[in-house]
Design an enzyme around this catalytic site. Structure first.
Site, short mmCIF file in Angstrom:
data_model
loop_
_atom_site.label_atom_id
_atom_site.label_comp_id
_atom_site.label_asym_id
_atom_site.label_seq_id
_atom_site.Cartn_x
_atom_site.Cartn_y
_atom_site.Cartn_z
N ASP A 45 81.34 -41.94 -78.42
CA ASP A 45 80.91 -41.14 -79.57
C ASP A 45 79.79 -41.87 -80.33
OD1 ASP A 45 82.47 -43.11 -80.74
OD2 ASP A 45 83.75 -41.74 -81.87
N SER A 46 79.43 -43.07 -79.85
CA SER A 46 78.19 -43.71 -80.30
C SER A 46 76.99 -42.80 -80.07
CB SER A 46 77.98 -45.03 -79.56
OG SER A 46 78.05 -44.84 -78.16
N ASP A 84 85.08 -40.48 -74.90
CA ASP A 84 85.68 -40.69 -76.22
C ASP A 84 86.20 -39.39 -76.82
OD1 ASP A 84 85.61 -43.37 -76.89
OD2 ASP A 84 83.68 -43.27 -77.93
N LYS A 112 89.29 -42.08 -74.22
CA LYS A 112 89.46 -43.23 -75.12
C LYS A 112 89.72 -42.72 -76.53
CE LYS A 112 85.96 -46.24 -76.13
NZ LYS A 112 85.82 -46.06 -77.60
N GLU A 114 90.78 -44.23 -80.65
CA GLU A 114 90.79 -45.41 -81.52
C GLU A 114 92.11 -45.52 -82.27
OE1 GLU A 114 87.35 -45.43 -84.05
OE2 GLU A 114 85.96 -45.31 -82.36
N GLU A 181 87.11 -54.45 -80.00
CA GLU A 181 85.78 -54.56 -80.61
C GLU A 181 85.79 -55.51 -81.82
OE1 GLU A 181 83.67 -50.89 -81.20
OE2 GLU A 181 82.18 -51.79 -82.53
O1 KIV Z 1 81.25 -45.10 -78.65
C1 KIV Z 1 81.05 -46.18 -78.07
O2 KIV Z 1 79.93 -46.49 -77.61
C2 KIV Z 1 82.16 -47.12 -77.95
C3 KIV Z 1 81.88 -48.47 -77.34
C4 KIV Z 1 81.06 -49.27 -78.25
C5 KIV Z 1 83.12 -49.18 -76.94
O3 KIV Z 1 83.25 -46.80 -78.33
NA NA Z 2 83.32 -44.86 -79.48
#
Ligand code: KIV
Ligand code: NA
Length: 263
Positions: A45-46, A84, A112, A114, A181
Site C-alpha cells: 500500500d506504499s 497488502d 499482508k 499490519e 519494520e
Molecule cells: O507497503 C509497503 O511497501 C510495505 C513494505 C515497506 C513492507 O508494506
Molecule cells: Na504496506
C-alpha cells in the site's frame, strides 16, 4: 525456474538462504524483477505514496491494490505474489476475509496485514480458509497517526517485549511470513531466532530471514523522505535490471543491510 511457494520460503529459511523481496506495482517491473532473480514481490500500500503521491498509505483502497495486483500477476510466472490489505479493510475477521478474497482473485497468493497480538484471531480465520498470511509488525505505517510519526519501534524494554509477543502471536495464528519494520537490529535478530517462520526485515537488521525495500526507494526515484534503511542500488549499476540483480546479490550475501542502514 519453479514457482516460489510458502514451502520454498520455509525451506530457504531452514537452509539459511536469504529471501529477496521488493515492492512492485506493474507488469513490466514484475517481469524485470523475475528475470533479475527476485523470489517474491509485494504489492504494497506504499503505492499510495510512491504511485499516487499521497503523504501516507491511508487513502489507498482495496480496488487500488487489486488493480496493481492484477497487473503484477500478468508480468510474473514464478515470483510469489503478496498483496497488502489497505487501511480500514480488516476491522473484523469477516471483512478481512472478503477483502483478502478480492486480492486473491486479482492474482495474489498471500495477503499482508499490519498488526500483532490483536490481529491473531483474524489471521487464524484467513489461514483456516485457505488464504496465506504475511503479518507486518514493528513500525506499521497504517498506524502512523496513532504512533505519532514514522518512528523506530521496540527501543524500550516494553517495546521489545511487545514485538516478541506480536511475532509469537501471528506465528501461532498461522502466518507464513512476518515483515518486521524499523526496529533495532538486535531485536530483529532475537525475534528471527525465536520464530520457526521466516522474517523479512525492512530496517530490522541483517539477521532477518530476508529483506524487502520499496522499489522506488532502491531505484532512487522516490522524491520524498529517504529512510535510514534505504540503499540506492542504481549507484554503480548500468540500468534498472542490474540494480535489482545487485539488490538480490547483496541480500543473499548479507552485505545489505550494512550497519549504516540499521537502527
Ligand atoms: O507497503 C509497503 O511497501 C510495505 C513494505 C515497506 C513492507 O508494506
Ligand atoms: Na504496506
Amino acid at each position: 525456474a519453479k514457482p516460489v511457494t510458502t514451502h520454498t520460503l520455509q525451506a530457504m529459511r531452514a537452509k539459511g538462504d536469504k529471501i529477496s523481496m521488493l515492492t512492485c506495482y506493474d507488469a513490466s517491473f514484475a517481469t524485470l524483477m523475475e528475470r533479475a532473480g527476485l523470489e517474491t514481490v509485494l504489492i504494497g500500500d506504499s503505492l499510495g505514496m510512491v504511485c499516487q503521491g499521497h503523504d501516507s498509505t491511508l487513502p489507498v483502497t482495496i480496488q487500488d491494490v487489486a488493480y496493481h495486483t492484477a497487473a503484477v500477476a500478468r508480468g510474473t510466472r514464478t515470483m510469489l505474489i503478496i498483496a497488502d490489505l489497505p487501511f480500514g479493510t480488516y476491522p473484523t475477521r469477516e471483512e478481512a476475509f472478503r477483502n483478502a478474497a478480492l486480492l486473491m482473485q486479482a492474482g495474489a497468493q498471500m495477503v499482508k496485514l499490519e498488526g500483532g497480538v490483536w490481529l491473531a484471531d483474524t489471521i487464524k480465520f484467513l489461514t483456516e480458509r485457505g488464504i496465506p498470511v504475511c503479518a507486518h509488525i514493528g513500525l506499521t505505517p497504517q498506524s502512523v497517526h496513532q504512533l505519532g510519526g514514522f518512528k523506530v519501534q521496540g527501543k524500550t524494554s516494553d517495546g521489545a517485549t511487545q514485538l516478541h509477543a506480536d511475532a509469537l502471536a501471528v506465528q501461532q495464528a498461522g502466518a507464513s511470513l512476518v515483515v518486521i519494520e524499523a526496529v533495532p537490529a538486535t531485536l530483529g535478530k532475537e525475534v528471527t531466532d525465536r520464530l520457526a517462520i521466516p522474517t523479512i526485515g525492512i530496517g530490522a537488521g541483517p539477521d532477518c530471514s530476508g529483506q524487502v525495500l520499496v522499489m522506488h526507494d532502491m531505484l532512487g526515484v522516490f522524491p520524498g523522505h529517504k529512510s535510514r534503511f534505504v540503499r540506492n542500488f542504481m549507484d554503480g549499476a548500468s540500468g534498472i535490471e542490474e540494480a535489482v540483480r545487485h539488490y538480490v546479490a547483496a541480500v543473499k550475501d548479507g552485505s545489505f543491510p550494512a550497519q549504516e542502514h540499521c537502527f
